[in-house]
Design a protein around this motif. Structure first.
Motif, PDB file in Angstrom:
ATOM      1  N   GLY A   3      31.602 -40.595 -13.607  1.00  0.00           N
ATOM      2  CA  GLY A   3      33.038 -40.816 -13.695  1.00  0.00           C
ATOM      3  C   GLY A   3      33.607 -40.332 -15.017  1.00  0.00           C
ATOM      4  N   LEU A   4      32.869 -40.521 -16.105  1.00  0.00           N
ATOM      5  CA  LEU A   4      33.342 -40.029 -17.392  1.00  0.00           C
ATOM      6  C   LEU A   4      33.407 -38.511 -17.429  1.00  0.00           C
ATOM      7  CD1 LEU A   4      31.389 -42.452 -19.804  1.00  0.00           C
ATOM      8  CD2 LEU A   4      33.848 -42.437 -19.322  1.00  0.00           C
ATOM      9  N   VAL A   5      32.409 -37.859 -16.824  1.00  0.00           N
ATOM     10  CA  VAL A   5      32.426 -36.392 -16.763  1.00  0.00           C
ATOM     11  C   VAL A   5      33.614 -35.904 -15.947  1.00  0.00           C
ATOM     12  CG1 VAL A   5      31.175 -34.352 -15.969  1.00  0.00           C
ATOM     13  CG2 VAL A   5      29.946 -36.220 -17.099  1.00  0.00           C
ATOM     14  N   LEU A   6      33.852 -36.553 -14.773  1.00  0.00           N
ATOM     15  CA  LEU A   6      34.988 -36.159 -13.943  1.00  0.00           C
ATOM     16  C   LEU A   6      36.310 -36.418 -14.647  1.00  0.00           C
ATOM     17  CD1 LEU A   6      33.767 -37.418 -10.441  1.00  0.00           C
ATOM     18  CD2 LEU A   6      33.813 -35.056 -11.303  1.00  0.00           C
ATOM     19  N   LEU A   7      36.377 -37.528 -15.408  1.00  0.00           N
ATOM     20  CA  LEU A   7      37.596 -37.807 -16.158  1.00  0.00           C
ATOM     21  C   LEU A   7      37.822 -36.738 -17.229  1.00  0.00           C
ATOM     22  CD1 LEU A   7      39.974 -39.662 -16.831  1.00  0.00           C
ATOM     23  CD2 LEU A   7      38.426 -40.958 -18.330  1.00  0.00           C
ATOM     24  N   GLY A   8      36.757 -36.306 -17.892  1.00  0.00           N
ATOM     25  CA  GLY A   8      36.883 -35.237 -18.879  1.00  0.00           C
ATOM     26  C   GLY A   8      37.343 -33.939 -18.244  1.00  0.00           C
ATOM     27  N   LEU A   9      36.823 -33.635 -17.030  1.00  0.00           N
ATOM     28  CA  LEU A   9      37.234 -32.430 -16.327  1.00  0.00           C
ATOM     29  C   LEU A   9      38.707 -32.496 -15.938  1.00  0.00           C
ATOM     30  CD1 LEU A   9      36.493 -29.724 -14.990  1.00  0.00           C
ATOM     31  CD2 LEU A   9      35.789 -31.044 -12.965  1.00  0.00           C
ATOM     32  N   PHE A  10      39.141 -33.664 -15.434  1.00  0.00           N
ATOM     33  CA  PHE A  10      40.547 -33.836 -15.032  1.00  0.00           C
ATOM     34  C   PHE A  10      41.477 -33.666 -16.235  1.00  0.00           C
ATOM     35  CE2 PHE A  10      44.147 -36.766 -14.775  1.00  0.00           C
ATOM     36  CZ  PHE A  10      44.816 -36.257 -13.673  1.00  0.00           C
ATOM     37  N   LEU A  11      41.110 -34.282 -17.364  1.00  0.00           N
ATOM     38  CA  LEU A  11      41.951 -34.182 -18.557  1.00  0.00           C
ATOM     39  C   LEU A  11      41.991 -32.743 -19.073  1.00  0.00           C
ATOM     40  CD1 LEU A  11      40.947 -37.444 -20.488  1.00  0.00           C
ATOM     41  CD2 LEU A  11      43.071 -37.001 -19.249  1.00  0.00           C
ATOM     42  N   ARG A  12      40.879 -32.037 -18.938  1.00  0.00           N
ATOM     43  CA  ARG A  12      40.860 -30.637 -19.417  1.00  0.00           C
ATOM     44  C   ARG A  12      41.783 -29.761 -18.579  1.00  0.00           C
ATOM     45  NH1 ARG A  12      41.678 -26.652 -21.125  1.00  0.00           N
ATOM     46  NH2 ARG A  12      40.442 -25.192 -22.367  1.00  0.00           N
ATOM     47  N   SER A  35      29.053 -41.713 -22.705  1.00  0.00           N
ATOM     48  CA  SER A  35      27.910 -41.846 -21.794  1.00  0.00           C
ATOM     49  C   SER A  35      26.646 -42.208 -22.569  1.00  0.00           C
ATOM     50  CB  SER A  35      27.701 -40.548 -21.014  1.00  0.00           C
ATOM     51  OG  SER A  35      28.814 -40.269 -20.191  1.00  0.00           O
ATOM     52  N   SER A  36      26.432 -41.572 -23.726  1.00  0.00           N
ATOM     53  CA  SER A  36      25.260 -41.880 -24.545  1.00  0.00           C
ATOM     54  C   SER A  36      25.319 -43.302 -25.079  1.00  0.00           C
ATOM     55  CB  SER A  36      25.157 -40.891 -25.717  1.00  0.00           C
ATOM     56  OG  SER A  36      25.073 -39.567 -25.249  1.00  0.00           O
ATOM     57  N   PHE A  37      26.511 -43.728 -25.494  1.00  0.00           N
ATOM     58  CA  PHE A  37      26.659 -45.059 -26.070  1.00  0.00           C
ATOM     59  C   PHE A  37      26.514 -46.160 -25.019  1.00  0.00           C
ATOM     60  CE2 PHE A  37      29.221 -48.662 -27.525  1.00  0.00           C
ATOM     61  CZ  PHE A  37      28.663 -48.868 -28.783  1.00  0.00           C
ATOM     62  N   VAL A  41      20.449 -42.485 -24.048  1.00  0.00           N
ATOM     63  CA  VAL A  41      20.276 -41.062 -24.357  1.00  0.00           C
ATOM     64  C   VAL A  41      20.041 -40.233 -23.095  1.00  0.00           C
ATOM     65  CG1 VAL A  41      18.793 -39.417 -25.551  1.00  0.00           C
ATOM     66  CG2 VAL A  41      19.426 -41.548 -26.678  1.00  0.00           C
ATOM     67  N   ARG A  42      19.285 -40.770 -22.149  1.00  0.00           N
ATOM     68  CA  ARG A  42      18.949 -39.993 -20.955  1.00  0.00           C
ATOM     69  C   ARG A  42      20.200 -39.631 -20.168  1.00  0.00           C
ATOM     70  NH1 ARG A  42      14.283 -42.369 -17.312  1.00  0.00           N
ATOM     71  NH2 ARG A  42      13.221 -41.904 -19.288  1.00  0.00           N
ATOM     72  N   TRP A  43      21.020 -40.638 -19.883  1.00  0.00           N
ATOM     73  CA  TRP A  43      22.247 -40.349 -19.124  1.00  0.00           C
ATOM     74  C   TRP A  43      23.261 -39.596 -19.975  1.00  0.00           C
ATOM     75  CZ3 TRP A  43      22.025 -40.378 -14.199  1.00  0.00           C
ATOM     76  CH2 TRP A  43      21.168 -41.270 -13.526  1.00  0.00           C
ATOM     77  N   GLY A  44      23.230 -39.788 -21.291  1.00  0.00           N
ATOM     78  CA  GLY A  44      24.097 -38.978 -22.151  1.00  0.00           C
ATOM     79  C   GLY A  44      23.723 -37.513 -22.096  1.00  0.00           C
ATOM     80  N   LEU A  50      26.127 -31.652 -17.394  1.00  0.00           N
ATOM     81  CA  LEU A  50      27.184 -31.506 -16.392  1.00  0.00           C
ATOM     82  C   LEU A  50      28.495 -31.061 -17.028  1.00  0.00           C
ATOM     83  CD1 LEU A  50      26.518 -34.649 -14.144  1.00  0.00           C
ATOM     84  CD2 LEU A  50      25.930 -32.259 -13.671  1.00  0.00           C
ATOM     85  N   SER A  51      28.820 -31.621 -18.193  1.00  0.00           N
ATOM     86  CA  SER A  51      30.059 -31.238 -18.872  1.00  0.00           C
ATOM     87  C   SER A  51      30.007 -29.775 -19.308  1.00  0.00           C
ATOM     88  CB  SER A  51      30.291 -32.138 -20.094  1.00  0.00           C
ATOM     89  OG  SER A  51      30.466 -33.480 -19.704  1.00  0.00           O
TER      90      SER A  51
END
Length: 310
Positions: A3-12, A35-37, A41-44, A50-51
């Motif tokens: 969801g964070l990646v998709l949100l970053g894509l939408f904002l871009r 995502s890292s926080f 680290v793995r999912w970050g 993906l980003s």
């Protein structure tokens, strides 16, 4: 994470027209860091991959393809450097926080263990003193000499007193206490130990002072001796009376502790130097050990005055 990646894509996409060329990753960096926080680290790292792919495909020329020109390769290399640095920083910060939390838990457990052992030691010391006082009392029964019996009786009484108050003499953390906090339970213990029911002991504090642990035992013995003398001698022929303990400072800024009773008072011509009382001689010696002075004053009743340097 996704969801964070998709949100970053939408904002871009939303800010694409307002941004100059050369910022393909600007909204993806926060997604990688969050995502890292939040997820580790793995999912970050997954979010970073993906980003990077989204930015490469949609925003690095030529758009809508994975073709890579020289400028795009430089931008992609910069992105990899930044996200790896961000992920490592987040990882090191989380590991440091975890180590700090473990150290705090270890310190808390050690503090609890120290306090438990300290209280157990106090309990054992108190019990041992009570046992020693009981043994002296038993030994006294086998003696026929009055002076020897009196000496053992005095020693037994003092050991029993220290045993009763030893639990409040020291703090597990080594902190100092105020004299009022120390004197109130001490005087109550002495009066209770006397077995007299109609004696009232009050504490009046004009100005308090800190009490270090090293001074606690001598002060306890001196004040206990003064209160015991008031009970034993001042009210010898009376059913009850009042003892007032005053804590103040005199005109020279010395700390003054006065134990005053409304009993029979001192006999004519009395002086501590001429007295054969072991307790009074001990009180004078302990007062000198503390750098102070112990006196007995007559009048209406008796006042035992202990003067100590502040």
């Amino acid at each position: 994470m996704l969801g964070l990646v998709l949100l970053g894509l939408f904002l871009r996409f939303a800010v694409d027209r307002g941004l100059p060329s050369g910022f393909p990753y600007v909204t993806f960096f926060p997604a990688v860091i969050l995502s890292s926080f939040l997820f580790g680290v793995r999912w970050g790292s997954v979010a970073a991959v993906l980003s990077g792919l989204c930015a490469w495909y949609f925003f690095i020329p030529p758009p809508d393809s994975f073709a890579l020109e020289r400028s795009g390769a430089v931008a992609l290399g910069f992105y990899c450097f930044v996200v790896v640095t961000d992920i490592l920083l987040v990882h090191w910060m989380q590991r440091a926080n975890a180590n700090l939390a473990r150290e705090r838990e270890t310190s808390r457990a050690l503090a609890e263990t120290r306090e438990l052992l300290f209280r157990e030691l106090q309990h054992r010391v108190s019990n041992n003193l009570q046992v020693a006082a009981g043994l002296l009392a038993l030994q006294k029964r086998r003696l026929h000499d009055d002076s020897a019996r009196l000496a053992l009786d005095e020693a037994s009484r003092r050991l029993a007193l220290i045993g009763r108050i030893s639990r409040q003499l020291y703090d597990a953390g080594g902190a100092t206490r105020s004299m009022r906090e120390f004197l109130e339970p001490l005087c109550a213990d002495v009066v209770e130990a006397s077995g007299r029911q109609n004696i009232r002991c009050t504490i009046t504090v004009a100005e308090d002072a800190p009490l270090t642990p090293d001074a606690a035992v001598p002060l306890a013995l001196i004040v206990a001796e003064a209160v015991s003398n008031a009970v034993e001698h001042g009210f010898r022929n009376r059913d009850g009376g009042t003892i007032e303990v005053l804590l103040a400072r005199d005109e020279t800024a010395m700390v003054k502790v006065e134990v005053t009773d409304d009993g029979e008072g001192l006999p004519d011509g009395f002086s501590i130097e001429a007295s054969n009382s072991l307790g009074l001689r001990i009180a004078v010696m302990l007062a000198e050990q503390l750098g102070g002075r112990f006196d007995l004053l007559g009048g209406k009743g008796t006042t035992a005055r202990l003067t100590l340097p502040a």
